[in-house]
Design a protein around this motif. Sequence first.
Motif, PDB file in Angstrom:
ATOM      1  N   LYS A  75      55.814 -16.820 -18.915  1.00 42.10           N
ATOM      2  CA  LYS A  75      55.055 -15.820 -18.174  1.00 42.10           C
ATOM      3  C   LYS A  75      55.496 -15.706 -16.720  1.00 42.10           C
ATOM      4  O   LYS A  75      55.574 -14.604 -16.166  1.00 42.10           O
ATOM      5  CB  LYS A  75      53.564 -16.166 -18.233  1.00 42.10           C
ATOM      6  CG  LYS A  75      52.667 -15.175 -17.498  1.00 42.10           C
ATOM      7  CD  LYS A  75      51.204 -15.587 -17.596  1.00 42.10           C
ATOM      8  CE  LYS A  75      50.300 -14.606 -16.835  1.00 42.10           C
ATOM      9  NZ  LYS A  75      48.866 -15.006 -16.923  1.00 42.10           N
ATOM     10  N   LEU A  76      55.812 -16.840 -16.092  1.00 42.68           N
ATOM     11  CA  LEU A  76      56.071 -16.842 -14.648  1.00 42.68           C
ATOM     12  C   LEU A  76      57.539 -16.736 -14.259  1.00 42.68           C
ATOM     13  O   LEU A  76      57.840 -16.443 -13.096  1.00 42.68           O
ATOM     14  CB  LEU A  76      55.480 -18.114 -14.023  1.00 42.68           C
ATOM     15  CG  LEU A  76      53.958 -18.264 -14.089  1.00 42.68           C
ATOM     16  CD1 LEU A  76      53.523 -19.547 -13.379  1.00 42.68           C
ATOM     17  CD2 LEU A  76      53.255 -17.054 -13.468  1.00 42.68           C
ATOM     18  N   LEU A  77      58.463 -17.001 -15.185  1.00 47.40           N
ATOM     19  CA  LEU A  77      59.862 -16.974 -14.773  1.00 47.40           C
ATOM     20  C   LEU A  77      60.278 -15.556 -14.389  1.00 47.40           C
ATOM     21  O   LEU A  77      59.824 -14.578 -14.964  1.00 47.40           O
ATOM     22  CB  LEU A  77      60.760 -17.558 -15.858  1.00 47.40           C
ATOM     23  CG  LEU A  77      61.177 -16.757 -17.089  1.00 47.40           C
ATOM     24  CD1 LEU A  77      62.352 -15.840 -16.836  1.00 47.40           C
ATOM     25  CD2 LEU A  77      61.484 -17.693 -18.236  1.00 47.40           C
TER      26      LEU A  77
ATOM     27  N   ASP B  57      69.043 -10.550 -14.903  1.00 44.03           N
ATOM     28  CA  ASP B  57      68.792  -9.756 -16.098  1.00 44.03           C
ATOM     29  C   ASP B  57      69.988  -9.858 -17.046  1.00 44.03           C
ATOM     30  O   ASP B  57      71.143  -9.858 -16.600  1.00 44.03           O
ATOM     31  CB  ASP B  57      68.563  -8.292 -15.734  1.00 44.03           C
ATOM     32  CG  ASP B  57      67.147  -8.025 -15.235  1.00 44.03           C
ATOM     33  OD1 ASP B  57      66.428  -9.004 -14.947  1.00 44.03           O
ATOM     34  OD2 ASP B  57      66.767  -6.839 -15.135  1.00 44.03           O
ATOM     35  N   GLY B  58      69.700  -9.922 -18.335  1.00 45.63           N
ATOM     36  CA  GLY B  58      70.760 -10.018 -19.332  1.00 45.63           C
ATOM     37  C   GLY B  58      71.061 -11.432 -19.773  1.00 45.63           C
ATOM     38  O   GLY B  58      71.800 -11.633 -20.737  1.00 45.63           O
TER      39      GLY B  58
ATOM     40  N   LYS C  47      64.757  -9.250 -18.844  1.00 44.53           N
ATOM     41  CA  LYS C  47      64.884  -7.802 -18.685  1.00 44.53           C
ATOM     42  C   LYS C  47      63.903  -7.331 -17.624  1.00 44.53           C
ATOM     43  O   LYS C  47      62.752  -7.762 -17.611  1.00 44.53           O
ATOM     44  CB  LYS C  47      64.593  -7.088 -20.012  1.00 44.53           C
ATOM     45  CG  LYS C  47      65.683  -7.232 -21.051  1.00 44.53           C
ATOM     46  CD  LYS C  47      65.411  -6.346 -22.258  1.00 44.53           C
ATOM     47  CE  LYS C  47      66.554  -6.387 -23.258  1.00 44.53           C
ATOM     48  NZ  LYS C  47      66.294  -5.485 -24.410  1.00 44.53           N
ATOM     49  N   ASN C  48      64.386  -6.479 -16.761  1.00 45.11           N
ATOM     50  CA  ASN C  48      63.544  -5.955 -15.671  1.00 45.11           C
ATOM     51  C   ASN C  48      62.872  -7.090 -14.891  1.00 45.11           C
ATOM     52  O   ASN C  48      61.725  -6.990 -14.475  1.00 45.11           O
ATOM     53  CB  ASN C  48      62.489  -4.998 -16.229  1.00 45.11           C
ATOM     54  CG  ASN C  48      63.104  -3.798 -16.928  1.00 45.11           C
ATOM     55  OD1 ASN C  48      64.058  -3.194 -16.427  1.00 45.11           O
ATOM     56  ND2 ASN C  48      62.591  -3.473 -18.097  1.00 45.11           N
ATOM     57  N   GLY C  49      63.616  -8.168 -14.751  1.00 44.05           N
ATOM     58  CA  GLY C  49      63.147  -9.281 -13.924  1.00 44.05           C
ATOM     59  C   GLY C  49      62.237 -10.275 -14.605  1.00 44.05           C
ATOM     60  O   GLY C  49      61.862 -11.273 -14.004  1.00 44.05           O
ATOM     61  N   ARG C  50      61.852 -10.020 -15.857  1.00 46.76           N
ATOM     62  CA  ARG C  50      60.910 -10.883 -16.563  1.00 46.76           C
ATOM     63  C   ARG C  50      61.474 -11.325 -17.910  1.00 46.76           C
ATOM     64  O   ARG C  50      62.438 -10.732 -18.419  1.00 46.76           O
ATOM     65  CB  ARG C  50      59.583 -10.156 -16.774  1.00 46.76           C
ATOM     66  CG  ARG C  50      58.848  -9.823 -15.487  1.00 46.76           C
ATOM     67  CD  ARG C  50      57.649  -8.925 -15.761  1.00 46.76           C
ATOM     68  NE  ARG C  50      56.914  -8.597 -14.542  1.00 46.76           N
ATOM     69  CZ  ARG C  50      55.824  -9.232 -14.124  1.00 46.76           C
ATOM     70  NH1 ARG C  50      55.323 -10.229 -14.848  1.00 46.76           N
ATOM     71  NH2 ARG C  50      55.221  -8.882 -13.012  1.00 46.76           N
ATOM     72  N   ALA C  51      60.808 -12.324 -18.493  1.00 50.15           N
ATOM     73  CA  ALA C  51      61.249 -12.841 -19.788  1.00 50.15           C
ATOM     74  C   ALA C  51      60.596 -12.095 -20.939  1.00 50.15           C
ATOM     75  O   ALA C  51      59.386 -11.839 -20.912  1.00 50.15           O
ATOM     76  CB  ALA C  51      60.928 -14.324 -19.890  1.00 50.15           C
ATOM     77  N   GLU C  52      61.396 -11.755 -21.923  1.00 43.89           N
ATOM     78  CA  GLU C  52      60.900 -11.195 -23.177  1.00 43.89           C
ATOM     79  C   GLU C  52      61.285 -12.138 -24.301  1.00 43.89           C
ATOM     80  O   GLU C  52      62.462 -12.505 -24.422  1.00 43.89           O
ATOM     81  CB  GLU C  52      61.489  -9.816 -23.436  1.00 43.89           C
ATOM     82  CG  GLU C  52      61.065  -8.747 -22.436  1.00 43.89           C
ATOM     83  CD  GLU C  52      61.649  -7.380 -22.781  1.00 43.89           C
ATOM     84  OE1 GLU C  52      62.227  -7.240 -23.888  1.00 43.89           O
ATOM     85  OE2 GLU C  52      61.535  -6.470 -21.932  1.00 43.89           O
ATOM     86  N   VAL C  53      60.322 -12.535 -25.108  1.00 48.92           N
ATOM     87  CA  VAL C  53      60.608 -13.443 -26.224  1.00 48.92           C
ATOM     88  C   VAL C  53      61.387 -12.703 -27.309  1.00 48.92           C
ATOM     89  O   VAL C  53      61.028 -11.585 -27.689  1.00 48.92           O
ATOM     90  CB  VAL C  53      59.314 -14.036 -26.817  1.00 48.92           C
ATOM     91  CG1 VAL C  53      59.627 -14.897 -28.049  1.00 48.92           C
ATOM     92  CG2 VAL C  53      58.581 -14.868 -25.767  1.00 48.92           C
ATOM     93  N   ILE C  54      62.451 -13.321 -27.772  1.00 48.27           N
ATOM     94  CA  ILE C  54      63.279 -12.740 -28.833  1.00 48.27           C
ATOM     95  C   ILE C  54      62.704 -13.133 -30.191  1.00 48.27           C
ATOM     96  O   ILE C  54      62.454 -14.303 -30.437  1.00 48.27           O
ATOM     97  CB  ILE C  54      64.746 -13.221 -28.717  1.00 48.27           C
ATOM     98  CG1 ILE C  54      65.384 -12.602 -27.458  1.00 48.27           C
ATOM     99  CG2 ILE C  54      65.543 -12.863 -29.954  1.00 48.27           C
ATOM    100  CD1 ILE C  54      66.794 -13.043 -27.207  1.00 48.27           C
TER     101      ILE C  54
END
Length: 350
Positions: free
Chosen positions: A260-262, A316-317, A343-350
């Motif tokens: 959430k915070l990274l 990002d990436g 992505k867009n500065g935040r973490a998205e779980v794959i």
Amino acid sequence: MKKKINDESYLTLDENAQYFECGYSCDNGLFLKIGDNRFFITDSRYTLEAEQEAIETRIVESSDLFRTAADIINKNSVKDIVYDPNQITISAFERLKSHLDSKKELKGSPNFHRFKRIIKTESEIKLIQKSQKLNKEAYKNFAKYLNECKIHLSEQDLYYFSQQFLTHNGKYDLSFKPILGINANAAKPHALPSKKDKIKYGDLLLFDAGIKYQRYCSDRTRTAFFDKSGIVFKKCQNFKDKDLQKIYDIVLCAQEKTIKLLRSGMMGKEIDGIARGVIEKSGYGKYFVHSTGHGIGLDIHELPFISQKSETVIEDGMVFSIEPGIYIPNFYGVRIEDLVVVKNGRAEVI
């Protein structure tokens, strides 16, 4: 963060680096880039296949890869050739060096190719997502098998059968040999499967596994409770042991808070500090014995590393794991792992 080596000349012996460069690799090959010219040097066992598979690369057949590489380098005006000193033995380095003109220089740059691959393209991210999706399906099928099996299997048996589900009956390769531990064996972060320890109702099972899809790796860990209602590899777990439940909830909190915070712009050690801070504040700091995460792609362990020492700036990436854990020797271990893409500065779980 990517090292600016696109216009440099370099060579690599690493198969995943070879594949990244030209779409082909083998166990006796050398990829060489000199300016805009690309060469794949290999022996006669592989040349036909290399010619069919390699993209925009000249295939050179040779029984002495290093001498041939040196001959090509000597014929070009390039002065410096970058190589990874972690990949090449001293004897191979000396053999290559001995065939080079005195004005040519080999420049050691550890992990230079991993730096080149540290930020994933959209197509690479999709391949990792597909790999993880297939991995999750394997977890579900393995759980179903455990729930339907009437025999209490040993860790070694579970280890064997899990690979059938992970590979989808041989269709895919493993990212790494699965890690599987029951109760006290789960307190060993990289436990080897035991013949004598058999799973039974009321046991904890830690399962860490991944597969490859078009050579891109996946990785996932779940710690689950096995009771008469069955085992489910999900994040919500209810253990009868109150101390174990407390530890599980701490690890889950550490993992979810970190995700959430990274943010992009943080260093790897700052992200590690989020997870480690939750566990240390709860009094279990000394039982968190590894780093919080690692990059993933063609290699199961790539850059960036999410560790106490990592000063890599997250961008990002980048794709990496978040996998805090607590390991109580002789009792149990808990680890929860997911992959994230920034992505867009935040973490998205794959």
